[in-house]
Enzyme design. Structure first.
Site, PDB file in Angstrom:
ATOM      1  N   ASN A  14       0.876  -1.168   0.000  1.00 36.37           N
ATOM      2  CA  ASN A  14       0.000   0.000   0.000  1.00 36.37           C
ATOM      3  C   ASN A  14       0.913   1.216   0.000  1.00 36.37           C
ATOM      4  OD1 ASN A  14      -1.789   2.035   0.453  1.00 36.37           O
ATOM      5  ND2 ASN A  14      -2.717   1.141   2.285  1.00 36.37           N
TER       6      ASN A  14
ATOM      7  N   ARG B 152      -2.547  -2.037  -3.559  1.00 42.85           N
ATOM      8  CA  ARG B 152      -3.763  -1.254  -3.354  1.00 42.85           C
ATOM      9  C   ARG B 152      -3.703  -0.061  -4.311  1.00 42.85           C
ATOM     10  NH1 ARG B 152      -5.203   3.155   1.015  1.00 42.85           N
ATOM     11  NH2 ARG B 152      -7.406   3.320   0.555  1.00 42.85           N
TER      12      ARG B 152
ATOM     13  N   HIS C  80     -13.032   2.772   0.016  1.00 39.55           N
ATOM     14  CA  HIS C  80     -13.010   1.729   1.055  1.00 39.55           C
ATOM     15  C   HIS C  80     -13.641   0.421   0.543  1.00 39.55           C
ATOM     16  CE1 HIS C  80     -13.354   5.140   4.279  1.00 39.55           C
ATOM     17  NE2 HIS C  80     -12.092   4.932   3.938  1.00 39.55           N
TER      18      HIS C  80
ATOM     19  N   LEU D 122     -15.787   2.605  10.074  1.00 44.07           N
ATOM     20  CA  LEU D 122     -15.479   3.805  10.858  1.00 44.07           C
ATOM     21  C   LEU D 122     -14.022   3.768  11.297  1.00 44.07           C
ATOM     22  CD1 LEU D 122     -18.672   3.870  13.170  1.00 44.07           C
ATOM     23  CD2 LEU D 122     -18.294   5.167  11.068  1.00 44.07           C
ATOM     24  N   GLY D 123     -13.169   4.485  10.585  1.00 44.23           N
ATOM     25  CA  GLY D 123     -11.749   4.573  10.955  1.00 44.23           C
ATOM     26  C   GLY D 123     -11.360   6.037  10.889  1.00 44.23           C
ATOM     27  N   ASN D 124     -10.142   6.317  10.422  1.00 44.77           N
ATOM     28  CA  ASN D 124      -9.813   7.725  10.171  1.00 44.77           C
ATOM     29  C   ASN D 124     -10.735   8.269   9.093  1.00 44.77           C
ATOM     30  OD1 ASN D 124      -7.749   8.176  12.022  1.00 44.77           O
ATOM     31  ND2 ASN D 124      -6.349   6.999  10.738  1.00 44.77           N
ATOM     32  N   GLY D 125     -10.915   7.465   8.044  1.00 43.53           N
ATOM     33  CA  GLY D 125     -11.955   7.755   7.063  1.00 43.53           C
ATOM     34  C   GLY D 125     -13.187   6.943   7.427  1.00 43.53           C
TER      35      GLY D 125
ATOM     36  N   ARG E 135     -12.295  15.085   8.030  1.00 51.75           N
ATOM     37  CA  ARG E 135     -13.124  15.467   6.873  1.00 51.75           C
ATOM     38  C   ARG E 135     -14.555  15.733   7.330  1.00 51.75           C
ATOM     39  NH1 ARG E 135     -11.454  10.393   3.178  1.00 51.75           N
ATOM     40  NH2 ARG E 135     -10.047   9.878   4.858  1.00 51.75           N
TER      41      ARG E 135
ATOM     42  N   GLY F 164     -11.156   0.811  12.796  1.00 49.72           N
ATOM     43  CA  GLY F 164     -10.657   1.212  14.126  1.00 49.72           C
ATOM     44  C   GLY F 164     -11.732   1.614  15.116  1.00 49.72           C
ATOM     45  N   ILE F 165     -12.641   2.490  14.713  1.00 48.68           N
ATOM     46  CA  ILE F 165     -13.696   2.952  15.622  1.00 48.68           C
ATOM     47  C   ILE F 165     -14.813   1.901  15.718  1.00 48.68           C
ATOM     48  CG2 ILE F 165     -15.480   4.714  15.960  1.00 48.68           C
ATOM     49  CD1 ILE F 165     -13.542   6.708  14.542  1.00 48.68           C
ATOM     50  N   GLY F 166     -15.237   1.402  14.571  1.00 53.39           N
ATOM     51  CA  GLY F 166     -16.329   0.419  14.556  1.00 53.39           C
ATOM     52  C   GLY F 166     -16.018  -0.821  15.371  1.00 53.39           C
TER      53      GLY F 166
ATOM     54  N   ASN G 210     -13.721  -0.954  17.851  1.00 52.79           N
ATOM     55  CA  ASN G 210     -13.224  -0.698  19.215  1.00 52.79           C
ATOM     56  C   ASN G 210     -14.053   0.229  20.084  1.00 52.79           C
ATOM     57  OD1 ASN G 210     -10.671  -2.215  19.124  1.00 52.79           O
ATOM     58  ND2 ASN G 210     -10.204  -0.789  17.470  1.00 52.79           N
TER      59      ASN G 210
ATOM     60  N   GLU H 124      -7.977  -5.390   5.070  1.00 51.19           N
ATOM     61  CA  GLU H 124      -7.853  -5.047   3.647  1.00 51.19           C
ATOM     62  C   GLU H 124      -6.652  -5.752   3.004  1.00 51.19           C
ATOM     63  OE1 GLU H 124      -9.205  -0.587   3.153  1.00 51.19           O
ATOM     64  OE2 GLU H 124      -8.585  -0.981   5.197  1.00 51.19           O
TER      65      GLU H 124
HETATM   66  P1  AMP Z   1      -8.353   2.953  11.137  1.00 51.97           P
HETATM   67  O1  AMP Z   1      -8.346   4.046  10.125  1.00 51.97           O
HETATM   68  O2  AMP Z   1      -9.298   1.850  10.816  1.00 51.97           O
HETATM   69  O3  AMP Z   1      -6.965   2.450  11.476  1.00 51.97           O
HETATM   70  O4  AMP Z   1      -8.922   3.607  12.496  1.00 51.97           O
HETATM   71  C1  AMP Z   1      -8.145   4.524  13.223  1.00 51.97           C
HETATM   72  C2  AMP Z   1      -9.003   5.218  14.245  1.00 51.97           C
HETATM   73  O5  AMP Z   1      -9.689   4.279  15.068  1.00 51.97           O
HETATM   74  C3  AMP Z   1      -8.170   6.030  15.244  1.00 51.97           C
HETATM   75  O6  AMP Z   1      -7.903   7.314  14.764  1.00 51.97           O
HETATM   76  C4  AMP Z   1      -9.064   6.085  16.438  1.00 51.97           C
HETATM   77  O7  AMP Z   1      -9.905   7.215  16.303  1.00 51.97           O
HETATM   78  C5  AMP Z   1      -9.927   4.854  16.354  1.00 51.97           C
HETATM   79  N1  AMP Z   1      -9.626   3.876  17.397  1.00 51.97           N
HETATM   80  C6  AMP Z   1      -8.619   2.952  17.422  1.00 51.97           C
HETATM   81  N2  AMP Z   1      -8.666   2.251  18.570  1.00 51.97           N
HETATM   82  C7  AMP Z   1      -9.710   2.725  19.303  1.00 51.97           C
HETATM   83  C8  AMP Z   1     -10.280   2.410  20.569  1.00 51.97           C
HETATM   84  N3  AMP Z   1      -9.773   1.452  21.343  1.00 51.97           N
HETATM   85  N4  AMP Z   1     -11.354   3.117  20.961  1.00 51.97           N
HETATM   86  C9  AMP Z   1     -11.880   4.084  20.195  1.00 51.97           C
HETATM   87  N5  AMP Z   1     -11.392   4.422  18.988  1.00 51.97           N
HETATM   88  C10 AMP Z   1     -10.328   3.761  18.537  1.00 51.97           C
END
Ligand code: AMP
Length: 394
Positions: A7, A90, A179, A206-209, A238, A327-329, A331, A381
């Site tokens: 990537n 990617r 995505h 739900l991550g950074n994007g 964003r 990341g968010i979804g 965690n 991914e």
């Molecule tokens: P990703 O783009 O999928 O790597 O997601 C990254 C984002 O996930 C980070 O910027 C955090 O905002 C969120 N994240 C990661 N770990 C946690 C956690 N344990 N609890 C809440 N948000 C998290």
């Protein structure tokens, strides 16, 4: 069969070496800050870690460090006689040409280059990764896996914008979606888990994007990111959906340049613009202490997601499965709970204990009386890119 997944970003290259079809991870890592005297190379195997800082002038130098380490006998990554058979890249934008993964040849490279006008921050770096990889791994087949491919099934009524036809016909202005590798991977994981392809599913990345997809009978039929990766849900930096007259107000009344407006909406907005924090963990901490801005931002984020769930349930005439990933979804119990709150009219009811204490892997969150299955499905991914590369090489 050994597959390397690459990537390649503007100043970083992330990689994984996987043994397919088992998906066993031999190593993963990244080079970052390419072009700086302080570049970092990091690699992790089952029992070793390498973490070095050194100047890496360009992508070629970065990828050469990765290639050298993969061959390094001390790290014992390749057994005698083994070689990397495929490199899966990617590629962010495949335009309307690519709805599936392809072997790279000159025509494919030319097309990726041409599509750079639609993804100026990504496609040129993705292409650079391919070109350098061809030199460093001449024995391997190079394969391009497009982020937009999964969304090529979105029908015309959903992928068109109501602007003059000529923009579509001449310039390809339409919803492309992003995505896609993640939405495809998690929706296939759900089908495997349930033993059948669900008829009406919503996948929420739900991550950074952040993005959300309506998946009907396994196919993407609508999606929140559009022509570019900025629309829809509120993201880390964003804005997601805004009224486009705001752009003209910023330019014509407040005197910002188009470039500055883009930077504001893409780099300084979203959860960061609302709270001053980019990482949801910091926002959750501040909210727990009663910080009003963070509480409001979380409310806004959840509210936006709920609106899309309602819309996608409407176009699919109901809903069977709701999926949280990234990341968010994966965690944040707080966000999952907020998204599912007051959604029982749709049959969405979350079990608070299951939500607070998820186990690894696919995890069911719904309460016993929920009509909808609510799942956490960890995305991967890189594994999806390796799978698609492997399938193409069979
Ligand atoms: P990703 O783009 O999928 O790597 O997601 C990254 C984002 O996930 C980070 O910027 C955090 O905002 C969120 N994240 C990661 N770990 C946690 C956690 N344990 N609890 C809440 N948000 C998290």
């Amino acid at each position: 069969m050994l597959i390397l997944v690459l990537n390649s970003g503007s100043s970083s290259i992330k990689f994984q070496l996987l043994d397919m079809p088992s998906g066993e991870l031999r190593c993963s890592g990244l080079v970052e800050r390419i072009g700086s005297p302080n570049a970092r190379f990091y690699l992790k195997t089952k029992d070793a870690e390498v973490d070095i800082k050194k100047g890496l002038a360009d992508h070629k130098k970065g990828l050469a460090v990765i290639a050298d380490s993969l061959m390094d006998p001390k790290l014992d990554l390749l057994q005698a006689g083994e070689q990397i058979r495929g490199v899966g890249h990617r590629v962010v934008h495949g335009g309307k040409v690519y709805s599936a993964t392809v072997r790279v040849n000159k025509a494919v490279k030319d097309k990726i280059k041409e599509l750079a006008s639609l993804a100026p921050l990504h496609n040129p770096n993705n292409l650079l990764g391919i070109v350098v990889s061809e030199e460093l791994f001449p024995e391997a087949t190079q394969v391009a896996v497009f982020d937009t491919a999964f969304h090529q099934s979105i029908p015309e009524k959903a992928h068109r914008y109501a602007i003059p036809n000529s923009f579509y016909d001449k310039y390809g202005v339409r919803v492309y979606g992003f995505h896609g590798t993640s939405h495809k991977y998690v929706s296939e994981q759900v089908a495997e888990y349930l033993g059948k392809i669900p008829s009406r599913m919503i996948t929420i990345h739900l991550g950074n994007g952040c993005s959300i997809t309506a998946v009907k009978d396994g196919k993407s039929i609508d999606h929140s990111l559009g022509f570019g990766p900025s629309n829809g849900l509120i993201m880390g930096t964003r804005s997601g959906d805004i009224d486009h007259s705001l752009i003209f107000y910023l330019i014509e009344e407040l005197g910002y340049s188009a470039k500055e407006v883009n930077q504001i909406l893409v780099g300084e907005s979203g959860m960061y613009g609302l709270t001053g924090f980019k990482d949801l963990r910091d926002i959750q901490k501040a909210a727990a202490k009663g910080d009003r801005k963070s509480l409001l931002a979380l409310d806004m984020m959840n509210y936006r997601i709920q609106k899309f769930i309602g819309a996608y349930a409407a176009i699919m005439n109901g809903l069977d499965v709701l999926v949280f990933t990234a990341g968010i979804g994966e965690n944040s119990a707080l966000v999952r709970e907020g998204v599912c709150r007051n959604m029982d009219y749709l049959g969405i009811k979350i079990d608070p204990d299951r939500n607070q204490n998820p186990q690894r892997g696919i995890w069911e969150l719904q309460s016993d009386d929920s009509r909808i299955k609510i799942l956490i499905v960890p995305t991967n991914e890189e594994l999806e890119i390796a799978r698609q590369t492997y399938r193409l090489l069979q």
